[in-house]
Every structure is written in C-alpha cells, then in structure tokens.
Scaffold this motif. Structure first.
Motif, mmCIF file in Angstrom:
data_model
loop_
_atom_site.group_PDB
_atom_site.id
_atom_site.type_symbol
_atom_site.label_atom_id
_atom_site.label_comp_id
_atom_site.label_asym_id
_atom_site.label_seq_id
_atom_site.Cartn_x
_atom_site.Cartn_y
_atom_site.Cartn_z
ATOM 1 N N ASP A 58 -3.037 -2.140 -4.517
ATOM 2 C CA ASP A 58 -2.412 -0.900 -5.103
ATOM 3 C C ASP A 58 -3.340 0.185 -4.559
ATOM 4 N N GLY A 106 1.652 -4.401 -4.064
ATOM 5 C CA GLY A 106 1.117 -3.048 -4.383
ATOM 6 C C GLY A 106 1.340 -2.582 -6.024
ATOM 7 N N ARG A 132 0.568 -1.175 0.115
ATOM 8 C CA ARG A 132 0.022 0.065 0.025
ATOM 9 C C ARG A 132 0.896 1.250 0.084
#
Length: 582
Positions: free
Chosen positions: A525, A556, A82
């Motif tokens: 993501d 991510g 993230r």
C-alpha cells in the motif's frame, strides 16, 4: 449459521461482479467488469449482444472511448499494488494489449482521451504534472502543478481539469490548458468557491460549482469568457433540485445530461427531462445517439447495465446480475435516516438490516473511506457481505462526505479525526438507542480504517471490537512516506495544520487501547503505508491488547481483484464471528 456457511456466503457475495459503463465506439459498448475475477475492460457488440474480454489480470482505470478510433486507452499498475502505472491501448474488438509509452511508471490519477490525444495528470515522488500523448507513443510533460490537480477532458484545442490550484484547501478551481498557446489559465466564478470535473464541448466547459450557493451546473465559454446557467428544454431537473451530481456531460449535438444526487439516490436527466429508472443509484452512464447506457444498483441489488431508448422510453437490461436466492433472502430493509451529532448537526446515514440477525442484534458501524466519498444506495461488496453474514449495518455519511453539498463536505477540512469521529460515535449511539444493536463493532477501509483505529483508542469502552483495513495510525510518518500526490492530499485535508498531525494520530492514544481489533493491511500500500501500522501493532503487543494482524501480500490499496477482496473480508468476518456472537 455455521462458520462454514458464512464462508460460502461470503465467497458468493464477493464473486458478484461489478460493472462500470465507459462509452460506445464502433458499435460496441465499452465497460469495466470484475465478472472474471479482476477489474478488466470488456466490450459488448450492440447488434449481437456478444461480449469480448479486452484485458486480463486487472487494470487500474480507463479513459472514455472515442468514435474516432477503435483503440481504448487504459492504465495498468505495473508495481504489484504500489500504484505505479503505465498507459496501454487495446482494440475494442479484442487483440493484443500494447504499452503506449515506454517511460518510467508514475501514479496516473486523471486521464482523458478524444480519439487522437491523451491528456493525463500523474505524480512522481516529487512532482505533480500534466502530460500530453498521442497514439504513436509520443509524450511530453506540458505543465507542473504546485498543488493537487486532475485532468478530466481534452479536445483539439484544450485540456481541462480542476484542483486546489490557488492553494486554498477549501476551494477548487478549473484549469484550461491551450494546446495552441502552450499555456494554462486558472478560472473560478468566485474566489474561494469549489468547482469540479469540467467537461468540454467545442469551446464550452460544463462544470459543477458552489459559487452561487448550492452546487449547480454552469457553462463557461473559454473564448467568449462568459458564464451561463444551462438552458434546458424541460423543467424536471429544476423541480428535482439535485444537491450534487454523480456525473454529467454533453451529447454529440450539444445537449447536457446529468445524474443528479439527493439523499444517496439519483435521477437521470437529459436536457432537463427525467429519464425514469428504478430507485437506487446510477454509478456510471453514457449516451450514444438515441440510447442511454447506465449502471444501476442499490445497497441490496447488485449492479446491472441498462439500455434506455431515449425516443420510446423503453428500458431493457443488457447485462444482468442476479444474486443467488440464498443471499437475496438475507439482505433486509434499507432505510435512509438522519441523526443529530454532538453539535446538533444532522448526519445522513443508511441503515441496512440483516434478515439473518435478530433485532436487536450484532451491528457494525461501517465507516466509508475518502473521506471525500459517501455510502449511497448503491452496491458495496463489503456492506453486502456483512449483511448477508448476519450483521446489521449503520453507515454514516459523516461531515466531510460527498453527496450533501460543499458546505457539508468542507466541514472536515482542517478537522480530520475531530467532528467526523464524533459523528461515528453518535452513529453508535443511534444504533443502541433505537434498539438495533445488541453488540456493536466499528469497521472501515482506508479513511474508514483510520477512523476505526481512532475510535477504538479514544473511546475503547464503546465498542465490542473493531476491524481496520488499510488504515492510518500516524499522520506524520504517512506524510514522510507519501509521494507528491498524497502529500498534497494531507496538506489539503489538514488545511496546512501540521500541528494537528500528532494530535489526530491513533498512535498518540494507543496506550488507551483495550478493544479487540482485527488489522488487515495490503503489503504494498503506497497510500496508507504498512510501516506505521506495524509500529502500532508492536505497541498493542507490548500492552497485551488482543488483536489479529493480516498482511495481504503483493497487493496495494486499490482492490482490483475479487480474490484480494476475499482475502480482506474473510479474516474480518471470522473475527466478528468470534467477538460479536459470544
């Protein structure tokens, strides 16, 4: 070539390591490499040639090392992709990795280090700010920005960086933060100009600007308030006349070095003198005393690290990187071309032929991300994998790309999904009319994934299939889900034109879709969130459009591990095999 052979070839290409030179401290070259499967810090003892792995599991970024300390400062994502980061340090000879600051993680996207103090820009959900920290772990927020800004350098007096500081989407200004006065000043040589990536030497700031027309290097003295063109001892740089610069900095004694760019390739200059290196691209460089250390590659030759003796001119490879012969034999001719788009604008592109495909043969229009990026003559795992697996590549540097001057880059501001999409369509036209393509697909990651979604919904009849990685389907929902940094990104890209968000969103045209598409998306993501893409897929399902969907768990947007790259490319290759070979 069987599918089993392609999987084996793909794995071999993906395992080819990358290298990024950071700098030298205490007799060791510090660099980033994926040689052990993830982007980690390494150091090379310059006297013995021995290598030491400094981190494990993959890091996000690192500051240039300083001779003042043995510690290397870097960031690590602590949120499973993230992109929420914490600052760490590690000794250049190896040892325990230590968290520098015990604080909630943030998206750190600009970091500078002078051996004593660390300056960095970071974003939370609501704020972009400049922070200062020391090696004892003391940290403070010193300034909050109202627009996009990136810290690039720090010394005992100043922190410098750049960004859209006057909220003009087509300009960038330099900021100078005074440590003594605890105040920030914004500088631009000319109102509305683009000024980038400042580097400090005492009170002088070296940066690139288009204030006087073409992109040029200039030097601003903070205390004297003077702006000058660099005076070089040699004329090679001036004769080369670079269009942009991949990187630049000061030497310890105050000379300037620069990596000049032109037509996707580079040359290295020290004090205006060219330091000869092979044709291709220098993606990272550092000078330490009388040695240059540089990462060099091309679209068909993977990165290796070179050492150049600046006194004798002798060049040697200190970290080699050879492809297996089976792969090398499949990577064909690389050609730089320009073609005219719908409005007559010349679009630069690289064409890479596969020796494993006939001509005409299956061809992929590869769309880079960014959009403020480029496909240069430098190693790209995705392109090399496609070529090795038997696909010709046309990689357009559509309007908005870097590498071709600010006028060209700014053409995309306020028009994403407009002229740039037409440039992609005309890349396809070039491939067909020049006899390269029999069947043709469009493929890209990030902004390239967005363009793939848009191309296959607005012009479905032109493509045999598409592969969209980490793409954007709905600009309105993406903005709602973004943190402060990516809200600013969207504002700048669209030049504040919220009225275009819906018109330029692929979801607005999803009912036109009929092209088979492979959608590959990281689960965590935070740049291009998954949620709008799932809604898009639901519409494809309702409309009975053929598609594949691959959600990659626990990663991510940034691909820092080779295993994750394989998870993205494997379904893409298998999908292309199905739709481009029958």
């Amino acid at each position: 070539m069987s599918i089993v052979d392609k999987i084996r070839i793909l794995e071999s290409v993906v395992k080819t390591p990358s290298y990024v030179v950071l700098g030298v401290t205490h007799g060791r070259l510090v660099y980033l490499s994926t040689v052990e499967g993830a982007a980690d810090l390494w150091s090379l003892d310059l006297s013995t040639g021995s290598k030491t792995r400094l981190t494990s599991g993959g890091i996000s970024g690192a500051a240039r090392p300083s001779e003042k300390t043995r510690l290397v400062v870097y960031t690590r994502d602590v949120s499973k992709g993230r992109e929420l980061h914490k600052l760490f340090t590690v000794d250049v000879s190896g040892g325990e990795e230590k968290i520098l600051i015990e604080a909630p993680p943030m998206r750190i996207f600009g970091i500078a280090f002078d051996g004593e103090r660390i300056a960095y820009t970071a974003a939370t959900e609501r704020e972009l700010a400049l922070y200062l920290a020391d090696l004892k772990g003391v940290c403070e927020k010193v300034y909050s920005f109202e627009s996009l800004a990136i810290a690039t350098d720090v010394n005992e007096k100043y922190v410098v960086g750049y960004g859209a500081l006057k909220k003009n989407p087509k300009s960038m200004e330099i900021f100078v933060y005074s440590l003594a006065e605890n105040s920030i000043k914004i500088y631009s040589p000319r109102e509305g100009s683009v000024n980038k990536a400042p580097r400090l030497y005492e009170t002088k700031v070296l940066f690139e600007t288009n204030a006087f027309g073409e992109n040029k290097l200039v030097v601003y003295d903070i205390e004297e308030k003077t702006l000058e063109k660099p005076e070089f001892a040699y004329r090679d740089y001036e004769k080369y006349h670079p269009v942009e610069h991949a990187s630049y900095d000061w030497t310890e004694d105050g000379r300037i070095w620069a990596v000049g760019k032109k037509n996707g390739r580079t040359k290295f200059f020290l004090d205006g003198k060219e330091i000869p290196l092979p044709e291709g691209f220098i993606s990272s460089a550092a000078i330490h005393r009388d040695k240059l250390y540089a990462t060099h590659s091309s679209l068909v030759k993977p990165p290796k690290v070179l050492e150049v003796d600046l006194t004798t001119g002798e060049t040697r490879v200190i970290i080699d990187n050879k492809l297996p012969r089976e792969i090398e034999e499949k990577l064909g001719e690389v050609k730089f071309i320009k073609y005219k788009s719908f409005d007559g604008l010349e679009i630069p592109a690289f064409v890479v032929k596969s020796k494993g495909a006939p001509v005409p043969g299956p061809t992929v229009v590869y769309v880079h991300g960014g959009p403020w990026s480029e496909v240069a003559d430098s190693w790209r795992t995705m392109i090399a994998s496609l070529v090795a697996c038997g696909y010709h590549i046309v990689a357009p540097n559509f309007r908005g790309s870097t590498g071709y001057g600010e006028y060209f880059r700014l053409l995309d501001i306020g028009d994403p999904g407009g002229g740039d999409l037409q440039d992609i369509i005309y890349a396809r036209k070039w491939a067909v009319e020049n006899g390269l393509a029999s069947k043709i697909a469009v493929m890209g990651y990030s902004y390239g994934g967005y363009m793939t979604f848009l191309a296959t919904t607005k012009y479905p009849e032109l493509w045999d299939c598409g592969v969209a990685g980490a793409g954007i389907t709905d600009w309105e929902e993406l903005y709602e889900l973004s943190d402060a940094l990516f809200k600013q990104f969207v504002n700048i890209l669209f030049a504040g034109r919220k009225d275009l968000w819906k018109e330029r969103s692929p979801v607005s045209y999803v009912d036109n879709a009929k092209t088979p598409i492979c959608v590959i998306h990281p689960q965590n993501d935070s740049r291009t969130p998954l949620r709008p893409v799932l809604k898009y897929l639901q519409r494809l399902l309702e409309n009975r459009v053929s598609f594949e969907a691959h959600v990659i768990p626990d990663i991510g947007h940034a691909i820092n591990r080779l295993e994750d790259m394989l998870k993205i490319l494997l379904p893409a290759i298998l999908f292309l095999e199905k739709h481009m070979r029958r």
